[in-house]
Motif scaffolding. Structure first.
Motif, PDB file in Angstrom:
ATOM      1  N   ARG A  17       0.615  -1.285   0.040  1.00 54.31           N
ATOM      2  CA  ARG A  17      -0.079  -0.027  -0.008  1.00 54.31           C
ATOM      3  C   ARG A  17       0.778   1.076   0.006  1.00 54.31           C
ATOM      4  O   ARG A  17       0.628   2.169  -0.754  1.00 54.31           O
ATOM      5  CB  ARG A  17      -0.677  -0.109   1.312  1.00 54.31           C
ATOM      6  CG  ARG A  17      -1.870  -0.917   1.059  1.00 54.31           C
ATOM      7  CD  ARG A  17      -2.989  -1.226   2.387  1.00 54.31           C
ATOM      8  NE  ARG A  17      -3.732  -0.046   2.503  1.00 54.31           N
ATOM      9  CZ  ARG A  17      -4.130   0.478   3.658  1.00 54.31           C
ATOM     10  NH1 ARG A  17      -3.810  -0.017   4.696  1.00 54.31           N
ATOM     11  NH2 ARG A  17      -4.761   1.615   3.654  1.00 54.31           N
ATOM     12  N   MET A  18       1.742   1.524   1.063  1.00 55.01           N
ATOM     13  CA  MET A  18       2.352   2.670   0.934  1.00 55.01           C
ATOM     14  C   MET A  18       3.695   2.859  -0.138  1.00 55.01           C
ATOM     15  O   MET A  18       3.566   3.914  -0.639  1.00 55.01           O
ATOM     16  CB  MET A  18       3.091   2.719   2.253  1.00 55.01           C
ATOM     17  CG  MET A  18       2.207   3.025   3.444  1.00 55.01           C
ATOM     18  SD  MET A  18       3.112   3.145   5.267  1.00 55.01           S
ATOM     19  CE  MET A  18       3.337   4.775   5.058  1.00 55.01           C
ATOM     20  N   PRO A  19       4.305   1.854  -0.492  1.00 55.69           N
ATOM     21  CA  PRO A  19       5.001   2.085  -1.869  1.00 55.69           C
ATOM     22  C   PRO A  19       4.285   2.223  -3.062  1.00 55.69           C
ATOM     23  O   PRO A  19       4.727   3.117  -3.832  1.00 55.69           O
ATOM     24  CB  PRO A  19       5.718   0.618  -1.899  1.00 55.69           C
ATOM     25  CG  PRO A  19       5.738   0.190  -0.587  1.00 55.69           C
ATOM     26  CD  PRO A  19       4.721   0.475   0.022  1.00 55.69           C
ATOM     27  N   GLN A  24       3.009   8.955  -6.358  1.00 50.37           N
ATOM     28  CA  GLN A  24       1.577   9.826  -6.198  1.00 50.37           C
ATOM     29  C   GLN A  24       1.543  10.755  -4.958  1.00 50.37           C
ATOM     30  O   GLN A  24       1.022  12.070  -5.539  1.00 50.37           O
ATOM     31  CB  GLN A  24       0.350   8.882  -6.347  1.00 50.37           C
ATOM     32  CG  GLN A  24      -0.862   9.552  -6.054  1.00 50.37           C
ATOM     33  CD  GLN A  24      -2.096   8.459  -5.852  1.00 50.37           C
ATOM     34  OE1 GLN A  24      -1.947   7.153  -6.217  1.00 50.37           O
ATOM     35  NE2 GLN A  24      -2.920   8.767  -5.187  1.00 50.37           N
ATOM     36  N   ARG A  25       1.933  10.336  -3.984  1.00 48.23           N
ATOM     37  CA  ARG A  25       1.696  11.424  -2.674  1.00 48.23           C
ATOM     38  C   ARG A  25       3.108  12.176  -2.791  1.00 48.23           C
ATOM     39  O   ARG A  25       3.155  13.250  -1.890  1.00 48.23           O
ATOM     40  CB  ARG A  25       1.516  10.553  -1.551  1.00 48.23           C
ATOM     41  CG  ARG A  25       0.486   9.803  -1.506  1.00 48.23           C
ATOM     42  CD  ARG A  25      -0.687  10.564  -1.017  1.00 48.23           C
ATOM     43  NE  ARG A  25      -2.095   9.754  -1.280  1.00 48.23           N
ATOM     44  CZ  ARG A  25      -2.579   9.052   0.039  1.00 48.23           C
ATOM     45  NH1 ARG A  25      -1.972   9.097   0.971  1.00 48.23           N
ATOM     46  NH2 ARG A  25      -3.607   8.425  -0.143  1.00 48.23           N
ATOM     47  N   GLY A  26       4.187  12.062  -3.458  1.00 49.87           N
ATOM     48  CA  GLY A  26       5.334  12.556  -3.190  1.00 49.87           C
ATOM     49  C   GLY A  26       6.243  12.414  -2.181  1.00 49.87           C
ATOM     50  O   GLY A  26       6.752  13.403  -1.389  1.00 49.87           O
ATOM     51  N   ILE A  76      -1.387   7.648   5.509  1.00 50.51           N
ATOM     52  CA  ILE A  76      -2.168   7.246   4.318  1.00 50.51           C
ATOM     53  C   ILE A  76      -3.501   8.096   4.326  1.00 50.51           C
ATOM     54  O   ILE A  76      -3.937   8.885   3.186  1.00 50.51           O
ATOM     55  CB  ILE A  76      -2.657   5.829   4.131  1.00 50.51           C
ATOM     56  CG1 ILE A  76      -1.400   4.985   3.611  1.00 50.51           C
ATOM     57  CG2 ILE A  76      -3.933   5.500   2.861  1.00 50.51           C
ATOM     58  CD1 ILE A  76      -1.720   3.336   3.718  1.00 50.51           C
ATOM     59  N   SER A  77      -4.154   8.532   5.406  1.00 52.56           N
ATOM     60  CA  SER A  77      -5.042   9.119   5.369  1.00 52.56           C
ATOM     61  C   SER A  77      -4.900  10.763   5.368  1.00 52.56           C
ATOM     62  O   SER A  77      -5.766  11.618   5.309  1.00 52.56           O
ATOM     63  CB  SER A  77      -6.110   9.008   6.835  1.00 52.56           C
ATOM     64  OG  SER A  77      -5.242   9.311   7.718  1.00 52.56           O
TER      65      SER A  77
END
Length: 96
Positions: A17-19, A24-26, A76-77
């Protein structure tokens, strides 16, 4: 939740999930072991491998893994700042 389910959740979070969201999230890190380091260090408030023998997923107390997972979910949130958590982690490791 069983220990096996907790470990499965940990790996899904830090290896998938995080990778998968990193570019996308920078986020300042992209690799699974970096997410693991950051989350465990911040869950403990110290360099994790000074507190827990490797491998952390099998040796960390349940409460530590739960805190680390909660931090990852908060990142993530958008409720936690990964860059800040990374700075904390690097500071505990003398790399800042």
């Amino acid at each position: 939740m069983s220990r096996e389910n907790l470990v499965d959740q940990w790996f899904a979070l830090t290896r998938e999930r995080m990778p998968g969201l990193a570019e996308q999230r920078g986020w300042p890190v992209r690799l699974d072991h970096c997410f693991m380091r950051i989350l465990l260090d911040n869950a403990l408030g110290a360099k994790w491998n000074d507190e827990i023998p490797a491998p952390a997923y099998s040796n960390a107390p349940t409460e530590v893994l739960e805190r680390a997972i909660a931090l990852g979910e908060a990142v993530i949130s958008g409720d936690e700042d990964l860059a800040e958590l990374n700075r904390n982690s690097l500071g505990w490791r003398g790399k800042q």
